[in-house]
Structures are given as structure tokens and as C-alpha cells.
Design an enzyme around this catalytic site. Sequence first.
Site, PDB file in Angstrom:
ATOM      1  CD  GLU A 356      97.871  25.890 -23.269  1.00 38.16           C
ATOM      2  OE1 GLU A 356      97.489  25.379 -24.328  1.00 38.16           O
ATOM      3  OE2 GLU A 356      98.317  25.218 -22.307  1.00 38.16           O
ATOM      4  CB  CYS A 357      97.643  28.990 -17.235  1.00 34.92           C
ATOM      5  SG  CYS A 357      97.137  29.068 -15.502  1.00 34.92           S
ATOM      6  N   GLY A 358     100.036  30.429 -17.079  1.00 35.64           N
ATOM      7  CA  GLY A 358     101.259  31.124 -16.710  1.00 35.64           C
ATOM      8  C   GLY A 358     101.864  31.891 -17.867  1.00 35.64           C
TER       9      GLY A 358
END
Length: 489
Positions: A356-358
Site C-alpha cells: 500500500e502507498c509507501g
Amino acid sequence: MKLPRIMIAAPSSGSGKTLLTCGLLKLFVEQGFHPVSFKGGPDYIDPMFHRTVLEVPARNLDTFFTENDIVKYLLAQGSKQADITILEGVMGFYDGAGGITTSASSYELSKITDTPVILVVNAKGMSLSVIPLIQGFLEYKADNRIVGVILNQISPVIYRKLKEKIEKTLPIKVFGYIPYCPELVISSRHLGLVMPSEIQEWKEKLLYFSCILEETLEIEEILICARSAKELQVVKPKILEQFEITLEDKAKAVKRETIYFENKNKLERNIKVRIGIAKDNAFCFYYEENLEILRKMGAELVFFSPLYDSTLPSNLDGLIFYGGYPELYAKKLSENCTMRREIYTVLKQGIPYLAECGGFLYLQEFMEDMDGKEYPMVGIFSGKAYQTKKLGRFGYITLTTQKENQLLEKGTCIKAHEFHYFDCTDNGKDYHGVKPSGEKEWDCIRGGTHYAAGFPHLYYYSNLQFVQRFINQCKEYRRFENKIEKEKS
């Protein structure tokens, strides 16, 4: 369930909710209470501040992510050992999804959980004008549950005069004030507040702040308010019974499926799948509820650091890379070549994973840091993560997929949110995201039968089937690896 509880809300962001919540938590701890805390909305960072006070997990409650019965169930489950519970609101009290609705607002959360609300009002530069401001919040919704206010950044002289005026004019209690404390201001960066670990002597400062609050707040009245909260009517949602593994089931499964791996010593592993979770300063955005439901569904969680560890934990059946600040540690992440190579190898071998994301940024071929310098990353996805210097695709999102062979079953949804100042050259097209207003939608996430990777932060309780399908993939991977081990031996 009798659950003493209050919500700390505010007219707007930046009013002092987080600092006051942390100060109250610390004060209650020092007085011998056992408080717990929840953050309204999808924010990760505020619960980290709560956690540094309590040294126990802090949780989120979000009325967009889950149905009302699950919201109440999560509140009750997280408060089992507590003698007082503090809910910290999100944004302004009535501010909800889409900016023009009270849906997913602090107001809605207080209504669903029937929680008394104390409004912290930043009164800096104000005197009598604070009265119509408070009055407006009281009159906007009749069922607002606002029982009192705390005035922030105000002198004791002005406070004494204002308290009398407010309580004569409005049907609420003034529970005290917070003097201006410049040494306690929490600064921000591009994804919100800085981390508690980055504030020098944070715990000592909180102890000092709690001593101030002991003098300036009417603590006994606040406790009376919390204890006046109505009993919380909680029924365990039936959907949870479908997925959670009981202790009896686990015992039977252990007996039936004990597996031995050949190495220096025979290592016994039971039915629990073993999932490695990236967790350090670069990867620190996670929901405690997500971790809890993974454990309830039979996962053993093993934390590792892509920053500091040279190898992955042994005998993993799955990997999860949550979000955080990898862009602040790009050089160090890149220099940890042994970790990057090992992650690349196991992902190529087919281990199930979520990112997710990072975590998604870290799996790219290259990633920019905050100065625009480019560094090699894991490289499981060809492409680059780059800084946009603006907030992209911000807010709540509902994800669906019309494709077969995904972790998200065709025709079903899972809820999430996005908040990032970076983008990637290929964000994937395997899932379709829609904003709550329906005005914006886009394709996202790179996915398959055993993985999902993209910018959205997923909330597992919004679709437990997604989590179960991921864990089932981990079990299949474990069986496959065990078969290979047996063939080798």
C-alpha cells in the site's frame, strides 16, 4: 456494555485535538486509570501519538469504512480492559466525506456510538466572539451530543470571564482551558504531523503538559461526563463469526496439520500462516484493527525492517508492505541491497503479498527522494515512483474489480483511502476506484490471484473476504513450499 467514554472534537483541524487527547490520556495514566483511545477517520499518525502515551495499541473508528454494528463492535472490543475511553474526532466536528456531508464525520461517529462530545475551541485572538461560534455548533444539529467545551490558547484571566459568560448564555459546561504552550506545538510535514519519535523528549513534554491540564481542567467533571455515557448496545456482527477461527478450531488444526521442515533442527509449524510485515520508520502506517483481524483469521505476524535488517524472517508464507515515509529514507533503503534482492527473489517465486502507498513505492524499480534524487528499489514492478509536490487522489475510495483471478472477488467491494504526494509511472488497472460523491473514478492497483499493490490504504473490516482469500493464498504457498522441501529431502 457500560463504557465510560468521551469524544474530543473541534470546529476545525488544527484546534488542538491531538495534543489535548494525548495530554488527557497521560493525565489519566498518571492518576491510575487504564484509558484507551480511538481516532475517528482514516488517520494513521494521531494514533501513534496516543500509543506513545499508553504504550498499548491505539485504534481507528471510521463510519465510511464499516457498518454501524461493526463500528460499535470495534469500540467495545478495543475498550474491554479500559475504565475510560477517549475518541479523538476528525477534522471539524461536522466535516464528512466529500466536504459537503456529515457522513463519516465526528458528528456521525458520536451519534452511532452515543458518545458525549467535548469541543476544544482555539480561542486565540478571540473573546466574546467564541460564544456565537459555539452556539452555531450547538444549533446546527439538534442531536449533536456536545456537552461542553475546552478553550485552547487563552489566558487564565480571560478564561475566568469567558467561562461565566458562556455558561450563562449557552446550555453547556466549560470544562477548563489550555494556556498557550509554544514548546508543545506539534509540527507537520507533507503527510500530516511529524512522528512522535521525531519530537525530542516527547514523553517528558507530555508529562509536563499533563501537569498543566491537572491545574487548568475540571478533571472530575470530565470523568462524570464520561461516566454518564449511555450503555453501548453491542452485538457481534454475524459476518465475523463466518471468518474468525475459534481457539477450539485452532487446536484441532494444529493437531491435524503440524508440518516439519528439514533444517539443522526440525522446526515445528502449525496451521497458522506466517506473514512478514515491514515495520520501521519508513513503513509505519497501519491500522491496528487490520493486524488484529489477520491474527483472528489464523495468521502469525512477524515484523521486519527493510531499513535495518539484512534478511527476511525465516519460513514466511506471505508479505505485507504498508505505507509510511520511504521517500525520507530512499538512500538507506536502496543501500540495503541484500534485503532488496531477497524481497525481489521471494516475490518472483510467487509468495503472496500486499503493498500500500509507501510499500508500493518501495516495490518500484526506482524511487525519488524528497530532493528529487533517484534510487534503485526492489524492482518487482518496472517503473518509477516520483514526487508530484501536490496531494493526489486524496480521500475515501470504494474499490471494485470486474476481473476474475483477483484477491478481491469479482463484483464485490473493499473500502480504502488515498493520501500521497508521490505517483508512479504505472499504477495498475486491475481495480476500479470511485469517490463517495461518485464525481471521480479511476483504475488503480496492480493485482492477481495472490497479490494486490497500489496507492489505496485498505481497511480489512470493510470486506473480510478479501483478507480470507489472501490468507488462503498464503496457505497454498506454504503447502507448495512444503512439497518442494519434501521433494528435495
